[in-house]
Design a protein around this motif. Structure first.
Motif, mmCIF file in Angstrom:
data_model
loop_
_atom_site.group_PDB
_atom_site.id
_atom_site.type_symbol
_atom_site.label_atom_id
_atom_site.label_comp_id
_atom_site.label_asym_id
_atom_site.label_seq_id
_atom_site.Cartn_x
_atom_site.Cartn_y
_atom_site.Cartn_z
ATOM 1 N N SER A 78 -3.025 4.702 7.336
ATOM 2 C CA SER A 78 -4.453 4.535 7.681
ATOM 3 C C SER A 78 -4.720 3.127 8.192
ATOM 4 O O SER A 78 -5.461 2.936 9.173
ATOM 5 C CB SER A 78 -5.322 4.820 6.453
ATOM 6 O OG SER A 78 -5.187 6.158 6.036
ATOM 7 N N THR A 123 0.581 6.645 2.652
ATOM 8 C CA THR A 123 -0.639 7.193 3.250
ATOM 9 C C THR A 123 -1.641 6.091 3.558
ATOM 10 O O THR A 123 -2.245 6.061 4.643
ATOM 11 C CB THR A 123 -1.276 8.224 2.301
ATOM 12 O OG1 THR A 123 -0.345 9.273 2.037
ATOM 13 C CG2 THR A 123 -2.540 8.812 2.911
ATOM 14 N N GLU A 124 -1.850 5.173 2.614
ATOM 15 C CA GLU A 124 -2.769 4.057 2.842
ATOM 16 C C GLU A 124 -2.275 3.162 3.977
ATOM 17 O O GLU A 124 -3.078 2.666 4.786
ATOM 18 C CB GLU A 124 -2.917 3.248 1.564
ATOM 19 C CG GLU A 124 -3.623 3.978 0.426
ATOM 20 C CD GLU A 124 -3.520 3.234 -0.902
ATOM 21 O OE1 GLU A 124 -4.420 3.423 -1.745
ATOM 22 O OE2 GLU A 124 -2.552 2.467 -1.085
ATOM 23 N N SER A 125 -0.990 2.966 4.033
ATOM 24 C CA SER A 125 -0.415 2.131 5.093
ATOM 25 C C SER A 125 -0.633 2.766 6.457
ATOM 26 O O SER A 125 -0.976 2.081 7.435
ATOM 27 C CB SER A 125 1.087 1.928 4.842
ATOM 28 O OG SER A 125 1.312 1.211 3.642
ATOM 29 N N LEU A 153 0.850 -1.186 0.000
ATOM 30 C CA LEU A 153 0.000 0.000 0.000
ATOM 31 C C LEU A 153 0.890 1.242 0.000
ATOM 32 O O LEU A 153 2.060 1.174 0.405
ATOM 33 C CB LEU A 153 -0.888 0.013 1.252
ATOM 34 C CG LEU A 153 -1.859 -1.156 1.434
ATOM 35 C CD1 LEU A 153 -2.552 -1.046 2.797
ATOM 36 C CD2 LEU A 153 -2.892 -1.186 0.318
#
Length: 285
Positions: A274, A270-272, A267
């Motif tokens: 989250s 940023t996705e990680s 990911l």
């Protein structure tokens, strides 16, 4: 930490210089060993920096390589002297991965992939104690405390003045879900990852289970780069009884490419972040 001599790095630099001198003479390690009446493995260990080098060893090798410039000989002798100094980690007794600690203390950039637990540089004290206790069940409590102390002192590269230039970590989702130390310890650990991930020199990525098979399933490793161009990049693998270090250009290129594939499979940063935050909240329930 960088203000003092790093014996591990000194050994590597001295070994590389001795290898260069041997190659300039067109000699093999076997030929040198024969001239000095030592084993070929000793010459190899001296050149790869895995063995302390005495000033006598340097003198004998300079004689074999016909190094007549006194400035060169004296410079090599001084490096040999510095390479035998003790690093801060030696205060804690026999640490099986002491070579790695010496390299980590000098590295300007580390790229790490981990599939089982949070890398040591990012661990909370409670998580570190749970990891050491769980992975070394036959170790006595005093030794466990020393291992944890060493792990926390290594974090000078994260929290101290001599902070690492770049730390990029890719972890498998299993690292975030395995309850090392219990829910409260895990929640605190994950929240710390979120906080550290906000720093400009630290990047964290997660490879989710949903992505299926990926290149990292063959094993964990780290890539360490150094500020001096004379120090080659090192690929490091941690083992149960011994560690492995690769420095050949082809090996470094192969694992650099592999790491790029891992980053692509993960990911985004940023996705990680989250995902890590969400899992931390779940552990708090």
């Amino acid at each position: 930490m960088s203000a003092s001599v790093n014996p591990t790095v000194r050994r590597r630099r001295l070994g590389a210089e001795l290898r260069r001198l041997r190659e300039l003479r067109g000699m093999t390690a076997e030929e040198v060993a024969g001239r000095l009446m030592v084993s070929q493995s000793k010459i190899s260990r001296l050149e790869n920096g895995r063995r302390s080098i005495s000033q006598r060893d340097v003198r004998d090798l300079c004689d074999v390589y016909q190094v007549e410039d006194e400035r060169v000989r004296n410079g090599l002798m001084e490096m040999a002297k510095e390479s035998r100094q003790r690093g801060w980690w030696h205060e804690f007794g026999d640490i099986p991965y002491s070579v790695y600690i010496g390299l980590e203390a000098e590295a300007s950039s580390i790229r790490a992939y981990e599939s089982s637990f949070v890398p040591g540089l990012l661990q909370t004290p409670e998580y570190a104690e749970a990891v050491v206790t769980g992975t070394q069940p036959d170790t006595d409590p005093a030794a466990i405390r020393r291992r944890v102390e060493v792990r926390l002192k290594r974090q000078h590269r994260i929290h101290g003045e001599d902070q690492i230039g770049s730390l990029w970590v890719v972890v498998d989702e299993a690292v975030l879900r395995r309850q090392v130390g219990g829910p409260q310890v895990m929640a605190a650990q994950l929240y710390q990852l979120v906080d550290l991930g906000e720093r400009p020199n630290i990047n964290l990525q997660v490879i989710p289970f949903s992505n299926g098979a990926h290149p990292g399933m063959t094993g964990t490793f780290s890539l360490m780069e150094f500020p001096e161009s004379a120090d080659s990049t090192v690929v490091y693998f941690e083992g149960v009884t011994s560690d492995l270090y690769l420095e050949k250009e082809a090996d470094v290129r192969r694992y650099t490419n592999l790491y790029d594939h891992l980053r692509a499979a993960a990911l985004s940063v940023t996705e990680s972040r989250s995902m890590i935050t969400q899992l931390a909240e779940e552990f708090m329930k």
